[in-house]
Design a protein around this motif. Structure first.
Motif, PDB file in Angstrom:
ATOM      1  N   PRO A 140      40.504  10.689  52.974  1.00  0.00           N
ATOM      2  CA  PRO A 140      41.219   9.438  53.247  1.00  0.00           C
ATOM      3  C   PRO A 140      41.222   9.056  54.723  1.00  0.00           C
ATOM      4  N   ARG A 141      40.843   9.987  55.599  1.00  0.00           N
ATOM      5  CA  ARG A 141      40.782   9.670  57.033  1.00  0.00           C
ATOM      6  C   ARG A 141      39.480   8.955  57.403  1.00  0.00           C
ATOM      7  N   ASP A 142      38.537   8.920  56.474  1.00  0.00           N
ATOM      8  CA  ASP A 142      37.253   8.250  56.719  1.00  0.00           C
ATOM      9  C   ASP A 142      37.026   7.200  55.629  1.00  0.00           C
ATOM     10  N   PRO A 143      37.736   6.064  55.721  1.00  0.00           N
ATOM     11  CA  PRO A 143      37.637   5.070  54.636  1.00  0.00           C
ATOM     12  C   PRO A 143      36.251   4.451  54.500  1.00  0.00           C
ATOM     13  N   GLN A 144      35.470   4.377  55.577  1.00  0.00           N
ATOM     14  CA  GLN A 144      34.128   3.792  55.482  1.00  0.00           C
ATOM     15  C   GLN A 144      33.213   4.668  54.628  1.00  0.00           C
ATOM     16  N   ARG A 145      33.304   5.959  54.819  1.00  0.00           N
ATOM     17  CA  ARG A 145      32.479   6.876  54.030  1.00  0.00           C
ATOM     18  C   ARG A 145      32.910   6.853  52.554  1.00  0.00           C
ATOM     19  N   TRP A 146      34.218   6.800  52.318  1.00  0.00           N
ATOM     20  CA  TRP A 146      34.744   6.719  50.954  1.00  0.00           C
ATOM     21  C   TRP A 146      34.266   5.437  50.291  1.00  0.00           C
ATOM     22  N   ARG A 147      34.324   4.320  51.036  1.00  0.00           N
ATOM     23  CA  ARG A 147      33.862   3.027  50.522  1.00  0.00           C
ATOM     24  C   ARG A 147      32.386   3.102  50.130  1.00  0.00           C
ATOM     25  N   ASN A 148      31.569   3.692  51.007  1.00  0.00           N
ATOM     26  CA  ASN A 148      30.139   3.805  50.715  1.00  0.00           C
ATOM     27  C   ASN A 148      29.888   4.665  49.481  1.00  0.00           C
ATOM     28  N   ARG A 149      30.650   5.745  49.330  1.00  0.00           N
ATOM     29  CA  ARG A 149      30.490   6.602  48.157  1.00  0.00           C
ATOM     30  C   ARG A 149      30.816   5.823  46.887  1.00  0.00           C
ATOM     31  N   VAL A 150      31.925   5.100  46.900  1.00  0.00           N
ATOM     32  CA  VAL A 150      32.323   4.325  45.722  1.00  0.00           C
ATOM     33  C   VAL A 150      31.284   3.250  45.405  1.00  0.00           C
ATOM     34  N   LEU A 151      30.857   2.484  46.415  1.00  0.00           N
ATOM     35  CA  LEU A 151      29.872   1.428  46.176  1.00  0.00           C
ATOM     36  C   LEU A 151      28.563   1.991  45.627  1.00  0.00           C
ATOM     37  N   ASN A 152      28.091   3.084  46.216  1.00  0.00           N
ATOM     38  CA  ASN A 152      26.837   3.671  45.759  1.00  0.00           C
ATOM     39  C   ASN A 152      26.951   4.212  44.344  1.00  0.00           C
ATOM     40  N   ASN A 153      28.063   4.845  44.011  1.00  0.00           N
ATOM     41  CA  ASN A 153      28.237   5.338  42.645  1.00  0.00           C
ATOM     42  C   ASN A 153      28.406   4.195  41.653  1.00  0.00           C
ATOM     43  N   LEU A 154      29.077   3.125  42.055  1.00  0.00           N
ATOM     44  CA  LEU A 154      29.201   1.962  41.170  1.00  0.00           C
ATOM     45  C   LEU A 154      27.824   1.387  40.849  1.00  0.00           C
ATOM     46  N   LEU A 155      26.958   1.346  41.839  1.00  0.00           N
ATOM     47  CA  LEU A 155      25.610   0.825  41.605  1.00  0.00           C
ATOM     48  C   LEU A 155      24.767   1.778  40.755  1.00  0.00           C
ATOM     49  N   TYR A 156      24.861   3.075  41.027  1.00  0.00           N
ATOM     50  CA  TYR A 156      24.003   4.040  40.339  1.00  0.00           C
ATOM     51  C   TYR A 156      24.426   4.259  38.886  1.00  0.00           C
ATOM     52  N   TYR A 157      25.731   4.372  38.636  1.00  0.00           N
ATOM     53  CA  TYR A 157      26.221   4.670  37.296  1.00  0.00           C
ATOM     54  C   TYR A 157      26.718   3.423  36.573  1.00  0.00           C
ATOM     55  N   GLN A 158      26.310   2.240  36.992  1.00  0.00           N
ATOM     56  CA  GLN A 158      26.870   1.017  36.424  1.00  0.00           C
ATOM     57  C   GLN A 158      26.682   0.874  34.926  1.00  0.00           C
ATOM     58  N   SER A 159      25.577   1.323  34.386  1.00  0.00           N
ATOM     59  CA  SER A 159      25.381   1.223  32.937  1.00  0.00           C
ATOM     60  C   SER A 159      26.359   2.130  32.200  1.00  0.00           C
ATOM     61  N   ASN A 160      26.595   3.331  32.726  1.00  0.00           N
ATOM     62  CA  ASN A 160      27.549   4.238  32.111  1.00  0.00           C
ATOM     63  C   ASN A 160      28.966   3.666  32.203  1.00  0.00           C
ATOM     64  N   TYR A 161      29.309   3.098  33.346  1.00  0.00           N
ATOM     65  CA  TYR A 161      30.629   2.495  33.510  1.00  0.00           C
ATOM     66  C   TYR A 161      30.790   1.294  32.580  1.00  0.00           C
ATOM     67  N   GLY A 162      29.768   0.488  32.470  1.00  0.00           N
ATOM     68  CA  GLY A 162      29.819  -0.668  31.574  1.00  0.00           C
ATOM     69  C   GLY A 162      29.975  -0.244  30.124  1.00  0.00           C
ATOM     70  N   LEU A 163      29.281   0.822  29.732  1.00  0.00           N
ATOM     71  CA  LEU A 163      29.401   1.341  28.370  1.00  0.00           C
ATOM     72  C   LEU A 163      30.820   1.830  28.102  1.00  0.00           C
ATOM     73  N   GLY A 164      31.403   2.543  29.048  1.00  0.00           N
ATOM     74  CA  GLY A 164      32.781   3.029  28.883  1.00  0.00           C
ATOM     75  C   GLY A 164      33.779   1.889  28.765  1.00  0.00           C
ATOM     76  N   LEU A 165      33.627   0.891  29.628  1.00  0.00           N
ATOM     77  CA  LEU A 165      34.514  -0.270  29.559  1.00  0.00           C
ATOM     78  C   LEU A 165      34.309  -1.032  28.254  1.00  0.00           C
ATOM     79  N   GLY A 166      33.058  -1.172  27.841  1.00  0.00           N
ATOM     80  CA  GLY A 166      32.764  -1.848  26.579  1.00  0.00           C
ATOM     81  C   GLY A 166      33.360  -1.123  25.377  1.00  0.00           C
ATOM     82  N   LEU A 167      33.286   0.217  25.387  1.00  0.00           N
ATOM     83  CA  LEU A 167      33.889   0.991  24.293  1.00  0.00           C
ATOM     84  C   LEU A 167      35.404   0.820  24.263  1.00  0.00           C
ATOM     85  N   ALA A 168      36.030   0.799  25.437  1.00  0.00           N
ATOM     86  CA  ALA A 168      37.484   0.586  25.487  1.00  0.00           C
ATOM     87  C   ALA A 168      37.839  -0.795  24.944  1.00  0.00           C
ATOM     88  N   LEU A 169      37.053  -1.800  25.309  1.00  0.00           N
ATOM     89  CA  LEU A 169      37.312  -3.149  24.803  1.00  0.00           C
ATOM     90  C   LEU A 169      37.074  -3.238  23.295  1.00  0.00           C
TER      91      LEU A 169
END
Length: 178
Positions: free
Chosen positions: A27-56
């Motif tokens: 939490p002391r390095d918010p830029q690095r945390w932001r980059n990790r989240v953005l990169n994982n959102l881009l890389y695993y987006q199909s898996n995340y979309g599938l999970g959200l779609g299943l919940a819906l």
């Protein structure tokens, strides 16, 4: 510019089960945390979309009207937020400087709208909980080499994905050097 195409689903071993490298973000390095989240959102987006779609789909099976209402409310508030950010400088600055607060503002506004119409429980289980789980996974999952290569291709514009467009709408364009 190339056409928008979703990336393939990542293997379950890579996404959750295998020798996944997980670590709490600093939490002391918010830029690095932001980059990790953005990169994982881009890389695993199909898996995340599938999970959200299943919940819906699950919510739609048990409470179809409230699920439709929840999805419509999030869409309406998100479109209004993006329109406001494109046309009003203070909202644009807020969107760019406080991405987490922007997401919370969109979800909070949608929750308030849905609560007025009596579907708050369904909203929390079908929209807010999956988005929270996506954020937690994206925060804790460390990047691998394949993840970094795919994100470089996306960031220099050779490949366009739905999550990339969504992140651009939220003012979180990925820099080519990150």
């Amino acid at each position: 510019m190339s056409e928008v195409r979703p990336p393939p689903l990542r293997a379950l071993g890579d996404f959750l089960l295998g020798p996944a490298r997980l670590a709490a973000p600093d939490p002391r390095d918010p830029q690095r945390w932001r980059n990790r989240v953005l990169n994982n959102l881009l890389y695993y987006q199909s898996n995340y979309g599938l999970g959200l779609g299943l919940a819906l789909l699950l919510g739609g099976y048990f409470r179809p009207l409230h699920t439709l209402l929840s999805g419509s409310a999030v869409t309406l508030v998100f479109v209004a937020f993006v329109w406001g950010a494109e046309n009003k400088a203070p909202i644009r600055r807020f969107r760019r400087s406080c991405p987490g607060a922007s997401l919370l503002a969109v979800l909070g506004s949608a929750y308030g709208l849905v609560s007025l119409l009596g579907g708050s429980g369904v909203f929390l289980l079908t929209v807010a909980l999956p988005i929270s789980m996506i954020f937690i996974h994206a925060s804790f999952r460390l990047r691998n080499l394949k993840n970094k290569i795919e994100n470089k291709i996306e960031s220099i514009g050779l490949k366009r994905t739905p999550m990339g467009l969504l992140l651009e709408a939220m003012g979180q364009e990925q820099e080519a050097g990150s």
